[in-house]
Motif scaffolding. Sequence first.
Motif, PDB file in Angstrom:
ATOM      1  N   LEU A  54     -32.461  28.617 -39.260  1.00 43.61           N
ATOM      2  CA  LEU A  54     -32.008  27.816 -40.396  1.00 43.61           C
ATOM      3  C   LEU A  54     -30.709  27.093 -40.058  1.00 43.61           C
ATOM      4  O   LEU A  54     -30.555  25.911 -40.375  1.00 43.61           O
ATOM      5  N   ALA A  55     -29.797  27.801 -39.415  1.00 43.04           N
ATOM      6  CA  ALA A  55     -28.544  27.158 -39.013  1.00 43.04           C
ATOM      7  C   ALA A  55     -28.816  26.024 -38.029  1.00 43.04           C
ATOM      8  O   ALA A  55     -28.237  24.933 -38.146  1.00 43.04           O
ATOM      9  N   THR A  56     -29.713  26.263 -37.077  1.00 49.48           N
ATOM     10  CA  THR A  56     -30.068  25.222 -36.105  1.00 49.48           C
ATOM     11  C   THR A  56     -30.736  24.042 -36.814  1.00 49.48           C
ATOM     12  O   THR A  56     -30.433  22.876 -36.525  1.00 49.48           O
ATOM     13  N   ALA A  57     -31.640  24.347 -37.733  1.00 53.10           N
ATOM     14  CA  ALA A  57     -32.331  23.283 -38.471  1.00 53.10           C
ATOM     15  C   ALA A  57     -31.334  22.491 -39.309  1.00 53.10           C
ATOM     16  O   ALA A  57     -31.407  21.250 -39.364  1.00 53.10           O
ATOM     17  N   ASN A  58     -30.391  23.176 -39.955  1.00 49.88           N
ATOM     18  CA  ASN A  58     -29.373  22.467 -40.735  1.00 49.88           C
ATOM     19  C   ASN A  58     -28.530  21.565 -39.845  1.00 49.88           C
ATOM     20  O   ASN A  58     -28.188  20.440 -40.220  1.00 49.88           O
ATOM     21  N   LYS A  59     -28.209  22.054 -38.663  1.00 48.21           N
ATOM     22  CA  LYS A  59     -27.433  21.257 -37.722  1.00 48.21           C
ATOM     23  C   LYS A  59     -28.219  20.010 -37.304  1.00 48.21           C
ATOM     24  O   LYS A  59     -27.671  18.902 -37.257  1.00 48.21           O
ATOM     25  N   LYS A  60     -29.515  20.208 -37.014  1.00 46.28           N
ATOM     26  CA  LYS A  60     -30.359  19.070 -36.629  1.00 46.28           C
ATOM     27  C   LYS A  60     -30.475  18.072 -37.779  1.00 46.28           C
ATOM     28  O   LYS A  60     -30.433  16.857 -37.566  1.00 46.28           O
ATOM     29  N   GLN A  64     -29.429  14.248 -37.703  1.00 43.25           N
ATOM     30  CA  GLN A  64     -30.377  13.180 -38.036  1.00 43.25           C
ATOM     31  C   GLN A  64     -29.851  12.334 -39.187  1.00 43.25           C
ATOM     32  O   GLN A  64     -30.027  11.110 -39.192  1.00 43.25           O
ATOM     33  N   LEU A  65     -29.208  12.970 -40.162  1.00 42.94           N
ATOM     34  CA  LEU A  65     -28.622  12.199 -41.258  1.00 42.94           C
ATOM     35  C   LEU A  65     -27.528  11.268 -40.742  1.00 42.94           C
ATOM     36  O   LEU A  65     -27.456  10.101 -41.148  1.00 42.94           O
ATOM     37  N   ALA A  66     -26.694  11.792 -39.855  1.00 42.36           N
ATOM     38  CA  ALA A  66     -25.644  10.946 -39.276  1.00 42.36           C
ATOM     39  C   ALA A  66     -26.255   9.793 -38.486  1.00 42.36           C
ATOM     40  O   ALA A  66     -25.809   8.642 -38.603  1.00 42.36           O
ATOM     41  N   GLN A  67     -27.294  10.107 -37.713  1.00 46.98           N
ATOM     42  CA  GLN A  67     -27.962   9.064 -36.929  1.00 46.98           C
ATOM     43  C   GLN A  67     -28.604   8.035 -37.864  1.00 46.98           C
ATOM     44  O   GLN A  67     -28.515   6.830 -37.633  1.00 46.98           O
ATOM     45  N   THR A  68     -29.227   8.507 -38.922  1.00 43.62           N
ATOM     46  CA  THR A  68     -29.862   7.603 -39.886  1.00 43.62           C
ATOM     47  C   THR A  68     -28.809   6.733 -40.571  1.00 43.62           C
ATOM     48  O   THR A  68     -29.034   5.535 -40.780  1.00 43.62           O
TER      49      THR A  68
END
Length: 156
Positions: A54-60, A64-68
């Motif tokens: 979950l922590a890894t997924a939140n980080k990803k 992705q939000l920053a990239q978007t």
Amino acid sequence: MNINSTLFLQAIVFAILVWFTMRFVWPPITKALDERAAKIRDGLAAADKAKAELATANKKVDEQLAQTRNETAKLLADAEKRGAAIVDEAKKRAEDVGAKIVADAKAEAEQQAARAREALREQVAALAVKGAEQILQREVNASVHAELLGRLKTEL
């Protein structure tokens, strides 16, 4: 019966009961407890693993939000640039069309001026002929001729 023999017999029965319990009852109970402990251990390990995932997924997701956001900002900037380019292109076309209209209007004005000059020349020629007729109809006199030429000049 004697109390000693009863106690002795009860001790033997109790020993048989303990042996029977240790031999047949206790192993399934300990096995069930061990299995339960293993399930709990596995469940806790799975929970820890899920927390890490979950922590890894939140980080990803954050990445992705920053990239978007960056891509969106870039797309907006590109769209603004394209919009400015379209506006500039439209202005250039409008200026070109305006220049063409002005050039056409100048050409039309020149043509009308040329036609007016031609019409004026025709009128001057007619007036010259008319003046010549008047001069020829009267007697030849220098002062009268000068006066007629002066009137022709004012008419022109």
